[in-house]
Design a protein around this motif. Sequence first.
Motif, PDB file in Angstrom:
ATOM      1  N   ILE A   1       0.215  14.779  36.338  1.00 50.93           N
ATOM      2  CA  ILE A   1      -0.049  13.640  35.480  1.00 50.93           C
ATOM      3  C   ILE A   1       1.174  13.493  34.576  1.00 50.93           C
ATOM      4  CG2 ILE A   1      -1.631  12.585  33.839  1.00 50.93           C
ATOM      5  CD1 ILE A   1      -2.821  13.346  36.710  1.00 50.93           C
ATOM      6  N   ILE A   2       1.826  12.347  34.648  1.00 52.69           N
ATOM      7  CA  ILE A   2       3.101  12.123  33.958  1.00 52.69           C
ATOM      8  C   ILE A   2       2.894  10.939  33.019  1.00 52.69           C
ATOM      9  CG2 ILE A   2       5.559  11.692  34.278  1.00 52.69           C
ATOM     10  CD1 ILE A   2       5.140  12.818  37.188  1.00 52.69           C
TER      11      ILE A   2
ATOM     12  N   LYS B   1       3.563  16.685  46.621  1.00 56.72           N
ATOM     13  CA  LYS B   1       3.450  16.648  45.170  1.00 56.72           C
ATOM     14  C   LYS B   1       3.440  15.184  44.741  1.00 56.72           C
ATOM     15  CE  LYS B   1       5.970  20.965  44.424  1.00 56.72           C
ATOM     16  NZ  LYS B   1       7.082  21.577  43.639  1.00 56.72           N
ATOM     17  N   ILE B   2       2.346  14.805  44.086  1.00 55.97           N
ATOM     18  CA  ILE B   2       2.152  13.418  43.674  1.00 55.97           C
ATOM     19  C   ILE B   2       2.229  13.329  42.158  1.00 55.97           C
ATOM     20  CG2 ILE B   2       0.539  11.463  43.676  1.00 55.97           C
ATOM     21  CD1 ILE B   2      -0.647  12.726  46.292  1.00 55.97           C
ATOM     22  N   GLY B   3       3.017  12.382  41.671  1.00 59.57           N
ATOM     23  CA  GLY B   3       3.064  12.070  40.252  1.00 59.57           C
ATOM     24  C   GLY B   3       2.189  10.861  39.987  1.00 59.57           C
ATOM     25  N   LEU B   4       1.433  10.914  38.911  1.00 61.35           N
ATOM     26  CA  LEU B   4       0.501   9.840  38.615  1.00 61.35           C
ATOM     27  C   LEU B   4       0.527   9.543  37.121  1.00 61.35           C
ATOM     28  CD1 LEU B   4      -1.696   8.077  39.958  1.00 61.35           C
ATOM     29  CD2 LEU B   4      -3.309   9.936  39.548  1.00 61.35           C
ATOM     30  N   ASP B   5       0.770   8.286  36.788  1.00 58.68           N
ATOM     31  CA  ASP B   5       0.778   7.850  35.394  1.00 58.68           C
ATOM     32  C   ASP B   5      -0.646   7.837  34.859  1.00 58.68           C
ATOM     33  OD1 ASP B   5       1.728   6.654  32.966  1.00 58.68           O
ATOM     34  OD2 ASP B   5       1.165   4.685  33.751  1.00 58.68           O
TER      35      ASP B   5
ATOM     36  N   PHE C   1      -8.950  16.412  38.567  1.00 57.90           N
ATOM     37  CA  PHE C   1      -8.148  17.602  38.812  1.00 57.90           C
ATOM     38  C   PHE C   1      -6.677  17.288  38.600  1.00 57.90           C
ATOM     39  CE2 PHE C   1      -5.201  19.138  42.063  1.00 57.90           C
ATOM     40  CZ  PHE C   1      -5.136  20.482  41.738  1.00 57.90           C
ATOM     41  N   TYR C   2      -5.939  18.255  38.097  1.00 53.37           N
ATOM     42  CA  TYR C   2      -4.494  18.095  37.972  1.00 53.37           C
ATOM     43  C   TYR C   2      -3.833  19.465  38.031  1.00 53.37           C
ATOM     44  CZ  TYR C   2      -5.634  19.221  33.104  1.00 53.37           C
ATOM     45  OH  TYR C   2      -6.125  19.824  31.973  1.00 53.37           O
ATOM     46  N   THR C   3      -2.616  19.472  38.530  1.00 52.24           N
ATOM     47  CA  THR C   3      -1.817  20.682  38.589  1.00 52.24           C
ATOM     48  C   THR C   3      -1.101  20.891  37.267  1.00 52.24           C
ATOM     49  OG1 THR C   3      -1.485  20.274  40.945  1.00 52.24           O
ATOM     50  CG2 THR C   3       0.005  21.857  39.894  1.00 52.24           C
ATOM     51  N   ALA C   4      -0.558  19.810  36.726  1.00 54.35           N
ATOM     52  CA  ALA C   4       0.199  19.869  35.478  1.00 54.35           C
ATOM     53  C   ALA C   4       0.130  18.529  34.784  1.00 54.35           C
ATOM     54  CB  ALA C   4       1.658  20.230  35.765  1.00 54.35           C
ATOM     55  N   VAL C   5       0.304  18.567  33.459  1.00 53.34           N
ATOM     56  CA  VAL C   5       0.441  17.354  32.657  1.00 53.34           C
ATOM     57  C   VAL C   5       1.796  17.425  31.982  1.00 53.34           C
ATOM     58  CG1 VAL C   5      -0.385  16.029  30.671  1.00 53.34           C
ATOM     59  CG2 VAL C   5      -2.034  17.071  32.246  1.00 53.34           C
ATOM     60  N   PHE C   6       2.609  16.403  32.230  1.00 59.13           N
ATOM     61  CA  PHE C   6       3.887  16.273  31.533  1.00 59.13           C
ATOM     62  C   PHE C   6       3.739  15.107  30.567  1.00 59.13           C
ATOM     63  CE2 PHE C   6       8.006  14.107  31.070  1.00 59.13           C
ATOM     64  CZ  PHE C   6       8.714  15.128  30.446  1.00 59.13           C
ATOM     65  N   ALA C   7       3.868  15.412  29.265  1.00 61.08           N
ATOM     66  CA  ALA C   7       3.756  14.394  28.228  1.00 61.08           C
ATOM     67  C   ALA C   7       5.104  14.234  27.547  1.00 61.08           C
ATOM     68  CB  ALA C   7       2.687  14.794  27.216  1.00 61.08           C
ATOM     69  N   ILE C   8       5.657  13.033  27.649  1.00 54.77           N
ATOM     70  CA  ILE C   8       6.985  12.749  27.091  1.00 54.77           C
ATOM     71  C   ILE C   8       7.030  13.080  25.599  1.00 54.77           C
ATOM     72  CG2 ILE C   8       8.725  10.967  26.681  1.00 54.77           C
ATOM     73  CD1 ILE C   8       7.544   9.462  29.138  1.00 54.77           C
ATOM     74  N   LEU C   9       6.016  12.662  24.860  1.00 57.95           N
ATOM     75  CA  LEU C   9       5.994  12.901  23.419  1.00 57.95           C
ATOM     76  C   LEU C   9       6.093  14.391  23.105  1.00 57.95           C
ATOM     77  CD1 LEU C   9       5.671  12.028  20.466  1.00 57.95           C
ATOM     78  CD2 LEU C   9       3.188  12.046  20.841  1.00 57.95           C
ATOM     79  N   ASP C  10       5.285  15.194  23.749  1.00 58.34           N
ATOM     80  CA  ASP C  10       5.288  16.637  23.490  1.00 58.34           C
ATOM     81  C   ASP C  10       6.599  17.277  23.911  1.00 58.34           C
ATOM     82  OD1 ASP C  10       2.611  16.638  22.491  1.00 58.34           O
ATOM     83  OD2 ASP C  10       1.895  16.519  24.551  1.00 58.34           O
ATOM     84  N   PHE C  11       7.152  16.826  25.033  1.00 58.25           N
ATOM     85  CA  PHE C  11       8.411  17.364  25.534  1.00 58.25           C
ATOM     86  C   PHE C  11       9.533  17.135  24.522  1.00 58.25           C
ATOM     87  CE2 PHE C  11      12.399  16.690  27.928  1.00 58.25           C
ATOM     88  CZ  PHE C  11      12.539  17.950  28.491  1.00 58.25           C
ATOM     89  N   TYR C  12       9.665  15.894  24.042  1.00 63.28           N
ATOM     90  CA  TYR C  12      10.749  15.597  23.101  1.00 63.28           C
ATOM     91  C   TYR C  12      10.458  16.091  21.686  1.00 63.28           C
ATOM     92  CZ  TYR C  12      13.388  13.188  26.640  1.00 63.28           C
ATOM     93  OH  TYR C  12      14.116  12.912  27.758  1.00 63.28           O
TER      94      TYR C  12
ATOM     95  N   LYS D   1      -2.725  16.887  24.775  1.00 57.74           N
ATOM     96  CA  LYS D   1      -4.102  17.328  24.503  1.00 57.74           C
ATOM     97  C   LYS D   1      -5.087  16.181  24.701  1.00 57.74           C
ATOM     98  CE  LYS D   1      -7.388  19.999  22.644  1.00 57.74           C
ATOM     99  NZ  LYS D   1      -8.528  19.904  23.510  1.00 57.74           N
ATOM    100  N   THR D   2      -4.757  15.002  24.215  1.00 58.67           N
ATOM    101  CA  THR D   2      -5.625  13.834  24.370  1.00 58.67           C
ATOM    102  C   THR D   2      -5.785  13.489  25.851  1.00 58.67           C
ATOM    103  OG1 THR D   2      -4.897  12.993  22.236  1.00 58.67           O
ATOM    104  CG2 THR D   2      -5.914  11.401  23.735  1.00 58.67           C
ATOM    105  N   VAL D   3      -4.689  13.538  26.590  1.00 55.01           N
ATOM    106  CA  VAL D   3      -4.721  13.239  28.026  1.00 55.01           C
ATOM    107  C   VAL D   3      -5.571  14.274  28.759  1.00 55.01           C
ATOM    108  CG1 VAL D   3      -3.303  13.080  30.111  1.00 55.01           C
ATOM    109  CG2 VAL D   3      -2.532  11.991  27.983  1.00 55.01           C
ATOM    110  N   GLU D   4      -5.359  15.553  28.473  1.00 56.81           N
ATOM    111  CA  GLU D   4      -6.142  16.602  29.135  1.00 56.81           C
ATOM    112  C   GLU D   4      -7.630  16.469  28.840  1.00 56.81           C
ATOM    113  OE1 GLU D   4      -4.126  20.132  27.768  1.00 56.81           O
ATOM    114  OE2 GLU D   4      -2.922  20.228  29.612  1.00 56.81           O
ATOM    115  N   ASP D   5      -7.982  16.141  27.600  1.00 56.70           N
ATOM    116  CA  ASP D   5      -9.394  15.947  27.252  1.00 56.70           C
ATOM    117  C   ASP D   5     -10.010  14.824  28.080  1.00 56.70           C
ATOM    118  OD1 ASP D   5      -9.200  17.991  25.381  1.00 56.70           O
ATOM    119  OD2 ASP D   5      -9.125  16.633  23.644  1.00 56.70           O
ATOM    120  N   TYR D   6      -9.278  13.729  28.236  1.00 57.89           N
ATOM    121  CA  TYR D   6      -9.760  12.593  29.032  1.00 57.89           C
ATOM    122  C   TYR D   6      -9.916  12.998  30.499  1.00 57.89           C
ATOM    123  CZ  TYR D   6      -9.988   7.888  31.036  1.00 57.89           C
ATOM    124  OH  TYR D   6     -10.375   6.756  31.719  1.00 57.89           O
TER     125      TYR D   6
END
Length: 162
Positions: free
Chosen positions: A39-40, A7-11, A58-69, A46-51
């Motif tokens: 993608i962390i 499992k790789i995390g990528l900024d 390809f990505y398994t998941a997107v974790f967005a700090i802004l959306d989380f908090y 949404k902006t990140v996923e569109d890009y």
Amino acid sequence: MRKFKVKIGLDFHGVITDRPEFFSAFSKAVKERGYELHIITGGPRKTVEDYLNSHNIFYTAVFAILDFYDAQGEVKYFSNGEFKVPEKLWNSAKAEYCNSQGINIHIDDGTQYQKWFTTPFCHYNAETNTCRIGDCVTIDLSQDADNVLCQIEEMLKTTQFY
């Protein structure tokens, strides 16, 4: 040899956005090997996923700090469109996500996050196309995607994180 799912995390900002063509090929190689790519990022999701989708990443998941908090009511919005999340929460969020998801390595250009990590943190340098874990391991991201994944696999095999 013990087999596990890598499992790789990528900024996103400053890493993927620095070399989207490379990370498109990298993500394809990750998928072909059956690994996960998280993608962390700061967000917004949404902006990140569109890009990512527009660059065939390809990505398994997107974790967005802004959306989380935001979902937790921790974001303060201002009338000029700016927002604020407490600094400690923001800076520790990526590390906490990696820990909770069992991420094996995270690649990021932001050193302010590094002190919170127990997951191997590979500091990305856009000028040299490398990332370093401490003073011991350098991964050469100027090579093709399969070679980069081989370097990551070798690092994982030779450390306590395998």
